[in-house]
Write a protein that holds these residues in place. Sequence first.
Motif, PDB file in Angstrom:
ATOM      1  N   GLU A 121       2.384   1.750  -3.454  1.00  0.00           N
ATOM      2  CA  GLU A 121       1.419   2.243  -4.436  1.00  0.00           C
ATOM      3  C   GLU A 121       1.109   3.724  -4.227  1.00  0.00           C
ATOM      4  OE1 GLU A 121      -1.736  -0.495  -3.815  1.00  0.00           O
ATOM      5  OE2 GLU A 121      -0.955  -1.983  -5.251  1.00  0.00           O
ATOM      6  N   ARG A 122       1.161   4.185  -2.959  1.00  0.00           N
ATOM      7  CA  ARG A 122       0.910   5.610  -2.652  1.00  0.00           C
ATOM      8  C   ARG A 122       2.196   6.437  -2.673  1.00  0.00           C
ATOM      9  NH1 ARG A 122      -1.949   3.495   1.777  1.00  0.00           N
ATOM     10  NH2 ARG A 122      -0.377   4.425   3.160  1.00  0.00           N
ATOM     11  N   ARG A 123       3.331   5.767  -2.872  1.00  0.00           N
ATOM     12  CA  ARG A 123       4.642   6.421  -2.787  1.00  0.00           C
ATOM     13  C   ARG A 123       4.812   7.148  -1.446  1.00  0.00           C
ATOM     14  NH1 ARG A 123       7.646   7.124  -7.668  1.00  0.00           N
ATOM     15  NH2 ARG A 123       6.578   6.159  -9.451  1.00  0.00           N
ATOM     16  N   ASP A 124       4.346   6.484  -0.401  1.00  0.00           N
ATOM     17  CA  ASP A 124       4.467   7.028   0.953  1.00  0.00           C
ATOM     18  C   ASP A 124       5.799   6.542   1.539  1.00  0.00           C
ATOM     19  OD1 ASP A 124       4.258   7.861   3.556  1.00  0.00           O
ATOM     20  OD2 ASP A 124       2.201   7.146   3.855  1.00  0.00           O
ATOM     21  N   GLU A 151       0.832  -1.209   0.000  1.00  0.00           N
ATOM     22  CA  GLU A 151       0.000   0.000   0.000  1.00  0.00           C
ATOM     23  C   GLU A 151       0.866   1.259   0.000  1.00  0.00           C
ATOM     24  OE1 GLU A 151      -2.388  -0.493   3.435  1.00  0.00           O
ATOM     25  OE2 GLU A 151      -3.776  -1.932   2.509  1.00  0.00           O
ATOM     26  N   ALA A 152       1.932   1.255   0.814  1.00  0.00           N
ATOM     27  CA  ALA A 152       2.824   2.415   0.866  1.00  0.00           C
ATOM     28  C   ALA A 152       3.540   2.614  -0.469  1.00  0.00           C
ATOM     29  CB  ALA A 152       3.842   2.244   1.998  1.00  0.00           C
TER      30      ALA A 152
END
Length: 421
Positions: free
Chosen positions: A301-304, A298-299
């Motif tokens: 994909e969000r570039r977090d 998830e991180a």
Amino acid sequence: MTRPATTTTTTTTTTAAQTTTAAQTTTANSIGTASPKRSILVANAGSGKTWTLANRVLAWCFDERRAGRTPRPAAILAVTFTRKAAGEILARILTHAAQGAEDSASGAKARKEFSSVVGPGEATDYLAVLEALCRDLHRMQIGTIDGYFHRIATAMPDEAGLPPDWTVGEDRDIELLRAEAAARVLADPNAAELISLLEEGAPKASVLASITGLMGGSSVSVLDLYRACSIGGDAGLKRAWDWISRIPLGSDVAGDDADTHYQRACDRWKALEIPMTADKRAPKPRSSWAKAHRVILEALERRDFRKLAAQGILQRLDRSEPYDRYSPPQAWIDAFGLIRPHLRAGLLAQVRRRMEGALEVMPLADAALRELQVDRGTFTFGDVGLGVARAALREGSRVSNPSILRSALGADIADLAIDEA
């Protein structure tokens, strides 16, 4: 001032085992014709720096007496950082003079001990210096650097850019001013994009706290540094802050065609198999690994990248160490190898964007706080010092004119000692 100031500059370092003279030049010390006598002492705490500084002050008084003149302790400026240290210096000067003035065996011992700095002297010489010290005690200029700048600003507030009714505010007053200035910056419609760089979508209260933090706190703030650098104008700011533009970005870290490689790293991570438990009858995916895999995907994909860097499993993969008591499969280690350069590039980019944002906010914060300070007449000692420094560098300023400064302060300076330079 009537002659070049004799200067003693002392500083403290953890690398010097004893007090040593790093640089020293000595010349005649006669009024009107002297060249400066300057030395730098590099010394550990407790190695005798204050002892030496106090004896230097006595030595300057002795120089006057040996030249047939009356010692002028009030023409000596000795500055340090704290009132406590200034009090210790003054106490040591008076104590040494009194010890040397004793006509006894202990007095002779003290004079011999002090002679390495003060030079030869009899009890009568020390007594004459002690009398001069006591006579000028109320006019002696031994205090803090802030205190000396405060005297200049009080005498010439307009030169230091201060209103006539200015004062040094209490910590609470300064905190309130900074918070109000931060709120003004936040309310400026032109600051919206800059503020977004500071916290990248964080709640408004967090951004306000971030701006307030940039403007000050218990230690030297980013705004304090910005204001200090601005004394040199745009060139000074560029010299101090231009390094931010050299923080590497994009292909400098992640290589060419970074987006394609990043997508490949995401796909590799997504395709990883979750390690199974050791239960032979009914093995199932390890829950901690499954959760970590999902959070990281998830991180990604969000570039977090900030959240990504906080995942403990990645630190374990980087060192090929067990996570939750299970050794990582090679496929996981290899997958993180693809992610690593993008993670580093992303974190560096965030740091650079936030620092560029902070630097863009600084002029707004400086202007907002300055307007409030002038309006309320409340400043910090640091503001006063910077105001005096700007005046000293300004062509034609009365602060940079020795005779005008001497007249404004009602004091001459023949010798100068700077502690903790």
